[in-house]
Design an enzyme around this catalytic site. Structure first.
Site, PDB file in Angstrom:
ATOM      1  N   ASP A   3       0.837  -1.439  -0.332  1.00  0.00           N
ATOM      2  CA  ASP A   3       0.478   0.296   0.019  1.00  0.00           C
ATOM      3  C   ASP A   3       0.688   1.707   0.283  1.00  0.00           C
ATOM      4  O   ASP A   3       1.922   1.202   0.395  1.00  0.00           O
ATOM      5  CB  ASP A   3      -0.469   0.339   1.318  1.00  0.00           C
ATOM      6  N   LYS A  44      -4.038   6.587 -12.284  1.00  0.00           N
ATOM      7  CA  LYS A  44      -3.071   5.990 -12.396  1.00  0.00           C
ATOM      8  C   LYS A  44      -2.690   4.500 -11.693  1.00  0.00           C
ATOM      9  O   LYS A  44      -2.289   3.181 -12.674  1.00  0.00           O
ATOM     10  CB  LYS A  44      -1.541   7.105 -11.826  1.00  0.00           C
ATOM     11  N   ALA A  60     -10.191  -5.823  -8.301  1.00  0.00           N
ATOM     12  CA  ALA A  60     -11.187  -5.426  -7.785  1.00  0.00           C
ATOM     13  C   ALA A  60     -12.083  -4.054  -9.021  1.00  0.00           C
ATOM     14  O   ALA A  60     -11.491  -3.416  -9.509  1.00  0.00           O
ATOM     15  CB  ALA A  60     -10.483  -4.320  -6.578  1.00  0.00           C
ATOM     16  N   TYR A 116     -12.475   7.445 -12.431  1.00  0.00           N
ATOM     17  CA  TYR A 116     -12.669   6.164 -11.315  1.00  0.00           C
ATOM     18  C   TYR A 116     -13.514   4.872 -12.386  1.00  0.00           C
ATOM     19  O   TYR A 116     -12.827   4.007 -12.547  1.00  0.00           O
ATOM     20  CB  TYR A 116     -13.712   6.289 -10.106  1.00  0.00           C
TER      21      TYR A 116
END
Ligand code: UDP
Length: 316
Positions: A31, A91, A114, A145
């Site tokens: 992450d 990105k 996902a 998105y």
């Protein structure tokens, strides 16, 4: 299995880490912490089968040793986040998916993406089956998105067709539960926080728009089954129980004994879908999956967690 999970410090990523560890697998969590938070992984500190790497998946990555599965969950995911981080959102969906696919290919790993119900945009088919191509505005504020995830799906399919990579795509519908960010701006954390503080719930528009909310444990079960299935094309995972936002606000007020009522505000983002509800026929057929936790039960599990967070911050 040895599994790489990107977005591991996020809401869904951290629940996935827990599930894979509980099943006896080894997990590498990655992450860059722009929307994730290591608090979500604090309980895994010192776990023998868990490693955390602070890294941005859009940059070159090297991981030693074998990897059996890559689950790509890194992305800003709430409208407020991707409106604030539009370029990072594009990105991570594009470059990040490419890097994660490249790693999976190099390691001979299975890849799970996902994806999202946002690929259907503001839908003109209701409920939404996987065969619906969607109604997305590429240049609207949500486009960063929606299009990133649509690109990511196309990229996963291209790796499958060109390189024979085993890929899985989950289209995730609105999900809630412990570890959602309090300030991520989505309707569940907003309403629960407002209700616990005795404030009116901010319904955007007239509240006639609908959403279908699933509890996080149901989603994680669906993802786990999908990874081990043979289904190479996208599968919706969501709870078909559909509520108007107004009805949802009334339910939250009732469950928290909030006398603050509802405040209607003119804050809907452009292209905010008017309706959303998954058609889960495919998930039932190919995964034998369906949600098991109704909204009231899920909220009963979620509200105490939000109360604890607010108390810890001194807001209650
Ligand atoms: N919404 C609302 N009040 C809030 C936050 C959101 O009425 O305080 C509405 C929003 O306009 C949308 C729905 O709730 O129609 C779900 O929004 P959310 O941000 O949770 O996620 P989305 O499903 O739009 O990605």
């Amino acid at each position: 299995m040895r599994v790489l999970i990107t977005g591991a410090a996020g809401f869904l990523g951290s629940h996935l880490c827990d599930r894979f560890l509980a099943e006896g697998h080894t997990v590498i969590g990655m992450d860059n912490l722009i929307t994730g938070n290591t608090d979500n992984l604090a309980h895994l500190a010192g776990h023998q089968r868990f490693t955390f790497i602070h890294h941005d998946v859009t940059e070159y990555m090297y991981i030693g040793g074998p990897i059996d599965a890559v689950l790509h969950f890194a992305s800003p995911a709430s409208p407020i986040d991707y409106l604030e981080l539009p370029i990072q959102t594009l990105k991570v969906g594009a470059l990040g998916t490419h890097k994660a696919l490249g790693l999976a290919r190099h390691k001979g790993a299975r890849f799970l993406l996902a994806s999202t119900s946002e690929v259907y945009g503001d839908p003109q088919v209701h409920p939404q089956p996987e065969t619906y191509y969607g109604h997305v505005n590429p240049i609207g504020p949500r486009g960063v998105y929606d299009e990133a995830k649509r690109f990511a799906e196309a990229m996963a399919m291209a790796y499958q067709r060109t390189h024979g990579l085993e890929t899985r795509i989950v289209r995730i519908f609105n999900t809630y539960g412990p570890r959602m960010r309090l300030e991520d701006g989505r309707v569940v954390p907003n309403f629960i926080r407002q209700a616990l503080k005795g404030e009116p719930l901010t319904v955007y528009g007239d509240g006639s728009q609908t959403r279908s909310f699933q509890y996080v444990d149901d989603l994680i079960e669906g993802i786990y089954r999908l990874l081990f299935s043979d289904e190479a094309e996208p599968v919706n995972i969501g709870n078909p129980g559909e509520f108007t936002i107004k009805a949802f606000a009334e339910l939250v007020n009732e469950m928290t004994d909030n006398g603050g009522g509802i405040k209607y505000v003119d804050q809907r983002t452009k292209d905010d879908p008017q309706v959303r509800r998954p058609d889960i026929t495919k998930a039932r057929q190919v995964l034998g999956w369906q949600p098991t936790i109704p909204l009231e039960e899920g909220l009963t599990r979620t509200i105490p967690w939000f109360r604890e967070q607010l108390q810890r911050r001194g807001e209650l």
